[in-house]
Design an enzyme around this catalytic site. Structure first.
Site, mmCIF file in Angstrom:
data_model
loop_
_atom_site.group_PDB
_atom_site.id
_atom_site.type_symbol
_atom_site.label_atom_id
_atom_site.label_comp_id
_atom_site.label_asym_id
_atom_site.label_seq_id
_atom_site.Cartn_x
_atom_site.Cartn_y
_atom_site.Cartn_z
ATOM 1 N N CYS A 33 0.841 -1.198 0.000
ATOM 2 C CA CYS A 33 0.000 0.000 0.000
ATOM 3 C C CYS A 33 0.879 1.253 0.000
ATOM 4 C CB CYS A 33 -0.914 0.009 1.215
ATOM 5 S SG CYS A 33 -1.843 1.540 1.370
ATOM 6 N N HIS A 49 -8.472 7.210 2.846
ATOM 7 C CA HIS A 49 -7.958 8.465 2.306
ATOM 8 C C HIS A 49 -9.049 9.180 1.530
ATOM 9 C CE1 HIS A 49 -7.748 6.065 -1.361
ATOM 10 N NE2 HIS A 49 -7.595 7.171 -2.041
ATOM 11 N N GLN A 65 -9.574 12.845 -1.214
ATOM 12 C CA GLN A 65 -8.878 13.585 -2.266
ATOM 13 C C GLN A 65 -9.326 15.044 -2.234
ATOM 14 O OE1 GLN A 65 -8.452 11.470 -6.114
ATOM 15 N NE2 GLN A 65 -9.992 10.085 -5.263
HETATM 16 ZN ZN LIG Z 1 -2.413 1.268 3.567
#
Ligand SMILES: [Zn+2]
Length: 330
Positions: free
Chosen positions: A33, A155, A157
């Site tokens: 990742c 996450h 953006q």
């Molecule tokens: Zn990760």
């Protein structure tokens, strides 16, 4: 690595053409990742052994301003662009890592972690909106493979567009007409109408109100407004920022209880563009899932994709009641 924006003269909107993004990283194995902290022998996008919140430029940006590029005329005001108009796809795309924990999600964050993400959104919104190549800043999160997420690490953006987005331009048009005809602010009146009706309100707090809109487009869709109309994230007070974290975490957890597995969702901040009716715009967050039942997704099929005419299988009042009770969808 460049992109361009081309003008659709019939719809009157800009389209980003970013063909270089076809090669971007797609669902890497968990031990590869790129959003994890770096470790011994493993350098990721974040060159640190740990972090709380990390923000960096997307390696595969849809919008990018090359160093030394001159200003490009804004396409949102003045004369109509030509029939085959195009411009460089200037702007910026950033990634915001919410947590160093690969398998966490936003809903798992503590209040303080969420507050750090909020601070990052505010800082980046202010910095990006000050750039001459940026008209509008959009902070958003896509969560879940069903949404097309290519990295599962928690996450979001940030897109800093060189134009006013089509959705916002359309909203500003209706807001402007309403002001002319009614002499009032449309956002204020919609929020007041939803509060007065009450049947679609999901949760209320001192500074924030969350409701399923009367004409929701998506099976489970919530709009979250501060009671005080402000144009953008940097205009929120400390108390509003703080309370947002509690209200938003509560909403995400309600979404995650809807189905047998965590709900795939899209969540995004609608902020005023730099140069268009900032005093009329109302900052708000829109959160929705494309799942309508366990194992069933709402696809944008013929009517939606072809005509922009949405058909929603879930009555907004029912969706609101389910979310208000914090129960599973039936
Ligand atoms: Zn990760």
């Amino acid at each position: 690595m460049t992109s361009e924006v081309r003008y659709d003269p019939l719809l009157g909107e800009w389209v980003i053409i970013a063909s270089h993004r076809q090669d971007r990283t797609y669902l890497p194995a968990a031990d590869h990742c790129p959003l994890d902290p770096s470790g011994p022998g493993r350098l990721t996008e974040i060159p640190a052994p740990s972090y709380e919140v990390a923000v960096f430029e997307n390696r595969f940006p849809s919008l990018v301003t090359p160093p030394g590029a001159g200003p490009v005329a804004a396409g949102s005001a003045g004369a109509e662009p030509g029939l085959l108009a195009s411009r460089p796809g200037h702007g910026r795309c950033e990634v915001v890592c919410f947590s160093p924990e690969h398998s966490a999600s936003f809903a798992d964050l503590t209040h303080d972690q969420a507050a750090l993400v909020m601070s990052a959104w505010i800082d980046r919104s202010a910095a990006l909106a000050a750039r001459p190549d940026v008209e509008q800043v959009f902070c958003f999160e896509n969560r879940g493979r069903e949404i097309g997420v290519t990295l599962s690490h928690p996450h979001g953006q940030i897109y800093a567009y060189p134009f006013v987005t089509p959705r916002t331009a359309r909203v500003l048009g209706t807001v402007g007409r309403y002001r002319l005809e009614q002499g009032r602010n449309l956002f204020d009146d919609v929020l007041a109408a939803e509060l007065a009706d009450g049947s679609r309100v999901v949760t209320e707090a001192e500074h924030w109100v969350a409701f399923v809109p009367h004409a929701a487009h998506w099976p489970y869709e919530v709009h979250l407004y501060p009671r005080r109309r402000v144009p953008d994230l940097p205009a929120l007070s400390a108390a509003e920022q703080d309370e947002f974290c509690d209200v938003y975490l509560d909403l995400l957890r309600r979404f995650d209880r809807l189905f047998d597995t965590p709900a795939p969702y899209i969540s995004g901040w609608h902020q005023a563009p730099r140069h268009a009716a900032r005093e009329e715009f109302a900052l708000h967050l829109e959160l929705f899932t494309i799942r309508r039942a366990p194992g069933k997704l709402k696809y944008l099929a013929g009517s939606e994709s072809g005509m922009g005419a949405f058909a929603n299988d879930i009555a907004p009042e029912r969706a609101a009641a389910t979310l208000r009770r914090g129960e599973a969808a039936r």
